[in-house]
Scaffold this motif. Structure first.
Motif, PDB file in Angstrom:
ATOM      1  N   GLU A 187      11.673  12.439  -2.084  1.00 34.29           N
ATOM      2  CA  GLU A 187      11.897  11.770  -0.519  1.00 34.29           C
ATOM      3  C   GLU A 187      11.362   9.737  -0.826  1.00 34.29           C
ATOM      4  OE1 GLU A 187       9.244  10.942   3.650  1.00 34.29           O
ATOM      5  OE2 GLU A 187       8.183  12.020   1.891  1.00 34.29           O
ATOM      6  N   ASP A 188      12.419   8.982  -0.143  1.00 29.30           N
ATOM      7  CA  ASP A 188      12.219   7.308  -1.149  1.00 29.30           C
ATOM      8  C   ASP A 188      11.757   6.681  -0.019  1.00 29.30           C
ATOM      9  OD1 ASP A 188      13.779   6.994   2.123  1.00 29.30           O
ATOM     10  OD2 ASP A 188      15.749   6.886   0.765  1.00 29.30           O
ATOM     11  N   LEU A 189      11.064   5.585  -0.497  1.00 26.32           N
ATOM     12  CA  LEU A 189      10.171   4.413   0.387  1.00 26.32           C
ATOM     13  C   LEU A 189      10.811   4.584   2.023  1.00 26.32           C
ATOM     14  CD1 LEU A 189       7.252   3.342   0.335  1.00 26.32           C
ATOM     15  CD2 LEU A 189       8.941   1.391  -0.307  1.00 26.32           C
ATOM     16  N   ASP A 190      11.436   4.266   1.854  1.00 24.02           N
ATOM     17  CA  ASP A 190      12.450   4.126   3.658  1.00 24.02           C
ATOM     18  C   ASP A 190      11.694   5.815   4.345  1.00 24.02           C
ATOM     19  OD1 ASP A 190      12.487   1.930   3.070  1.00 24.02           O
ATOM     20  OD2 ASP A 190      14.956   2.112   2.713  1.00 24.02           O
ATOM     21  N   SER A 191      12.151   6.897   3.875  1.00 23.48           N
ATOM     22  CA  SER A 191      11.627   7.487   4.601  1.00 23.48           C
ATOM     23  C   SER A 191      10.232   8.027   4.825  1.00 23.48           C
ATOM     24  CB  SER A 191      12.067   9.420   3.941  1.00 23.48           C
ATOM     25  OG  SER A 191      12.018  10.514   4.340  1.00 23.48           O
ATOM     26  N   LEU A 192       9.793   7.947   3.588  1.00 23.87           N
ATOM     27  CA  LEU A 192       8.232   7.961   3.943  1.00 23.87           C
ATOM     28  C   LEU A 192       7.333   7.300   5.335  1.00 23.87           C
ATOM     29  CD1 LEU A 192       5.313   9.222   3.086  1.00 23.87           C
ATOM     30  CD2 LEU A 192       5.466   7.828   0.962  1.00 23.87           C
ATOM     31  N   MET A 193       7.842   5.944   4.953  1.00 28.76           N
ATOM     32  CA  MET A 193       7.392   4.562   5.343  1.00 28.76           C
ATOM     33  C   MET A 193       7.739   4.747   6.996  1.00 28.76           C
ATOM     34  SD  MET A 193       5.733   2.930   3.627  1.00 28.76           S
ATOM     35  CE  MET A 193       4.752   2.272   4.969  1.00 28.76           C
ATOM     36  N   ASN A 194       9.300   5.599   7.100  1.00 29.70           N
ATOM     37  CA  ASN A 194       9.788   5.895   8.642  1.00 29.70           C
ATOM     38  C   ASN A 194       8.546   6.978   9.301  1.00 29.70           C
ATOM     39  OD1 ASN A 194      11.509   4.157   9.072  1.00 29.70           O
ATOM     40  ND2 ASN A 194      12.994   5.522   7.768  1.00 29.70           N
ATOM     41  N   ARG A 195       7.808   7.938   8.526  1.00 32.67           N
ATOM     42  CA  ARG A 195       7.309   8.702   9.290  1.00 32.67           C
ATOM     43  C   ARG A 195       5.554   8.240   9.020  1.00 32.67           C
ATOM     44  NH1 ARG A 195       5.804  13.516   6.577  1.00 32.67           N
ATOM     45  NH2 ARG A 195       6.662  12.823   4.023  1.00 32.67           N
ATOM     46  N   ILE A 196       5.303   7.115   7.797  1.00 39.09           N
ATOM     47  CA  ILE A 196       3.511   6.894   8.502  1.00 39.09           C
ATOM     48  C   ILE A 196       4.313   5.800   9.713  1.00 39.09           C
ATOM     49  CG2 ILE A 196       2.280   4.821   7.746  1.00 39.09           C
ATOM     50  CD1 ILE A 196       2.697   6.223   4.184  1.00 39.09           C
ATOM     51  N   HIS A 197       4.540   5.260   9.486  1.00 34.87           N
ATOM     52  CA  HIS A 197       5.304   4.462  11.202  1.00 34.87           C
ATOM     53  C   HIS A 197       5.490   5.466  12.270  1.00 34.87           C
ATOM     54  CE1 HIS A 197       5.648   0.124   9.327  1.00 34.87           C
ATOM     55  NE2 HIS A 197       5.824   0.712   8.365  1.00 34.87           N
ATOM     56  N   GLY A 198       5.711   6.161  12.590  1.00 35.79           N
ATOM     57  CA  GLY A 198       5.922   7.409  13.374  1.00 35.79           C
ATOM     58  C   GLY A 198       4.522   8.526  13.191  1.00 35.79           C
ATOM     59  N   GLY A 250       0.872  -1.247   0.041  1.00 34.80           N
ATOM     60  CA  GLY A 250      -0.192  -0.070   0.351  1.00 34.80           C
ATOM     61  C   GLY A 250       0.740   1.565  -0.044  1.00 34.80           C
ATOM     62  N   GLY A 251       1.813   1.049   0.762  1.00 28.88           N
ATOM     63  CA  GLY A 251       2.567   2.297   0.699  1.00 28.88           C
ATOM     64  C   GLY A 251       3.508   2.897  -0.054  1.00 28.88           C
ATOM     65  N   ALA A 252       3.743   1.650  -0.736  1.00 32.03           N
ATOM     66  CA  ALA A 252       5.106   2.046  -2.256  1.00 32.03           C
ATOM     67  C   ALA A 252       4.197   2.224  -3.996  1.00 32.03           C
ATOM     68  CB  ALA A 252       5.595   0.756  -2.413  1.00 32.03           C
ATOM     69  N   ASP A 253       2.951   1.638  -3.752  1.00 34.73           N
ATOM     70  CA  ASP A 253       1.691   2.029  -4.674  1.00 34.73           C
ATOM     71  C   ASP A 253       1.645   3.387  -4.551  1.00 34.73           C
ATOM     72  OD1 ASP A 253       2.048  -0.697  -5.194  1.00 34.73           O
ATOM     73  OD2 ASP A 253      -0.045  -1.390  -4.099  1.00 34.73           O
ATOM     74  N   ALA A 254       1.562   3.834  -3.768  1.00 33.42           N
ATOM     75  CA  ALA A 254       0.898   5.175  -3.039  1.00 33.42           C
ATOM     76  C   ALA A 254       1.872   6.310  -3.894  1.00 33.42           C
ATOM     77  CB  ALA A 254       0.236   5.358  -1.689  1.00 33.42           C
ATOM     78  N   GLN A 255       3.681   5.874  -3.264  1.00 31.59           N
ATOM     79  CA  GLN A 255       4.437   6.468  -3.520  1.00 31.59           C
ATOM     80  C   GLN A 255       4.274   6.143  -5.310  1.00 31.59           C
ATOM     81  OE1 GLN A 255       8.044   5.944  -2.831  1.00 31.59           O
ATOM     82  NE2 GLN A 255       8.482   7.777  -2.099  1.00 31.59           N
ATOM     83  N   ALA A 256       4.211   5.118  -5.457  1.00 31.73           N
ATOM     84  CA  ALA A 256       4.254   5.221  -6.808  1.00 31.73           C
ATOM     85  C   ALA A 256       3.592   6.045  -8.116  1.00 31.73           C
ATOM     86  CB  ALA A 256       4.911   3.642  -6.899  1.00 31.73           C
ATOM     87  N   TYR A 257       2.233   5.979  -7.716  1.00 26.26           N
ATOM     88  CA  TYR A 257       0.654   6.523  -8.028  1.00 26.26           C
ATOM     89  C   TYR A 257       1.125   8.234  -7.877  1.00 26.26           C
ATOM     90  CZ  TYR A 257      -3.390   7.892  -9.463  1.00 26.26           C
ATOM     91  OH  TYR A 257      -4.355   8.233  -9.742  1.00 26.26           O
ATOM     92  N   GLY A 258       2.088   8.441  -7.247  1.00 23.62           N
ATOM     93  CA  GLY A 258       2.340   9.785  -7.297  1.00 23.62           C
ATOM     94  C   GLY A 258       1.548  10.945  -6.158  1.00 23.62           C
ATOM     95  N   VAL A 259       1.038  10.525  -5.261  1.00 20.58           N
ATOM     96  CA  VAL A 259       0.592  11.122  -4.085  1.00 20.58           C
ATOM     97  C   VAL A 259       1.148  11.963  -3.162  1.00 20.58           C
ATOM     98  CG1 VAL A 259      -1.360   8.770  -3.580  1.00 20.58           C
ATOM     99  CG2 VAL A 259       0.329   9.319  -2.251  1.00 20.58           C
ATOM    100  N   LYS A 260       0.452  13.163  -3.105  1.00 21.74           N
ATOM    101  CA  LYS A 260       1.272  14.156  -2.639  1.00 21.74           C
ATOM    102  C   LYS A 260       0.783  14.332  -0.912  1.00 21.74           C
ATOM    103  CE  LYS A 260       2.014  16.068  -6.479  1.00 21.74           C
ATOM    104  NZ  LYS A 260       3.039  15.459  -7.014  1.00 21.74           N
ATOM    105  N   ILE A 261       0.189  13.107  -0.342  1.00 21.93           N
ATOM    106  CA  ILE A 261      -0.380  13.180   0.603  1.00 21.93           C
ATOM    107  C   ILE A 261      -1.048  11.493   0.616  1.00 21.93           C
ATOM    108  CG2 ILE A 261      -2.429  13.003   2.958  1.00 21.93           C
ATOM    109  CD1 ILE A 261      -3.060  16.113   1.414  1.00 21.93           C
ATOM    110  N   SER A 262       0.262  10.880   2.337  1.00 18.33           N
ATOM    111  CA  SER A 262      -0.037   9.871   1.915  1.00 18.33           C
ATOM    112  C   SER A 262      -0.537   9.337   3.566  1.00 18.33           C
ATOM    113  CB  SER A 262       1.285   8.681   2.026  1.00 18.33           C
ATOM    114  OG  SER A 262       0.363   7.377   2.120  1.00 18.33           O
ATOM    115  N   GLY A 263      -0.206   8.295   4.177  1.00 15.88           N
ATOM    116  CA  GLY A 263      -0.683   8.422   5.750  1.00 15.88           C
ATOM    117  C   GLY A 263      -1.113   6.769   6.203  1.00 15.88           C
ATOM    118  N   CYS A 264      -1.487   6.720   7.251  1.00 17.88           N
ATOM    119  CA  CYS A 264      -1.495   5.579   8.077  1.00 17.88           C
ATOM    120  C   CYS A 264      -3.601   5.608   8.424  1.00 17.88           C
ATOM    121  CB  CYS A 264      -1.198   5.216   9.110  1.00 17.88           C
ATOM    122  SG  CYS A 264      -1.720   3.608   9.528  1.00 17.88           S
TER     123      CYS A 264
END
Length: 174
Positions: A162-173, A122-136
């Motif tokens: 932003e790379d996926l790891d950075s985005l996922m770390n922020r989502i997990h936070g 889900g997180g990777a798919d959102a980033q690949a799609y180019g969303v400007k807002i993601s989350g949890c």
């Protein structure tokens, strides 16, 4: 009185650690009765051990089928006394027998804003799609993947480049 929960996770356990930390700080009013992983070497088990919490590895590869595994899973969770089952990076589909055993008491933490981007990536798919807002999203679990009613969501902006790891770390936070 704290809610008695069991946490199911398959990997490193960042979401489980967040719950452990919030419970220890008195922010999350839960009694973690069991942390269970379907993978014996999962990092979440070490996190549970360090926190002094009951933990169990129940290796799904040692069972003849999904139903047999879930029967043992149900037994372990019932024995723990958990009232709510929290899927925190648990990478297995649950059988209808499991969902019936804990009807209305299974929730999932998903690293995207549902109903968009369901599934394992889900997180990777959102980033690949180019969303400007993601989350949890925290939602109730139903038989269809990531389809249950939403309990709560939190959003984070996706930073340019932003790379996926950075985005996922922020989502997990969250």
């Amino acid at each position: 009185m704290p809610l008695k929960i069991a946490i199911l996770a398959s990997g490193g356990g960042t979401n489980a650690q967040a719950m452990i930390d919030k419970a220890a700080a008195g922010i999350l009013d839960v009694d973690i009765r069991l942390i269970l992983s379907n993978r014996p070497g999962a990092g979440v088990l070490e996190r549970a051990r360090k926190a002094g919490l009951p933990h169990l590895a129940l290796d799904h590869t040692r069972f003849p089928d999904r139903e047999a595994y879930d029967r043992q899973l149900i037994a372990a969770l019932r024995e723990s006394g958990a009232e709510l089952i929290v899927l925190a990076g648990y990478m297995r589909l649950l059988t209808s027998a499991f969902l019936e055993a804990f009807a209305g008491r299974v929730i999932n933490i998903h690293p995207a804003l549902l109903p968009s981007f369901p599934g394992v990536h889900g997180g990777a798919d959102a980033q690949a799609y180019g969303v400007k807002i993601s989350g949890c999203t925290v939602h109730f679990v139903e038989e269809k993947v990531d389809s249950g009613p939403v309990i709560i969501q939190a959003a984070v902006p996706v930073e340019a480049g932003e790379d996926l790891d950075s985005l996922m770390n922020r989502i997990h936070g969250l």
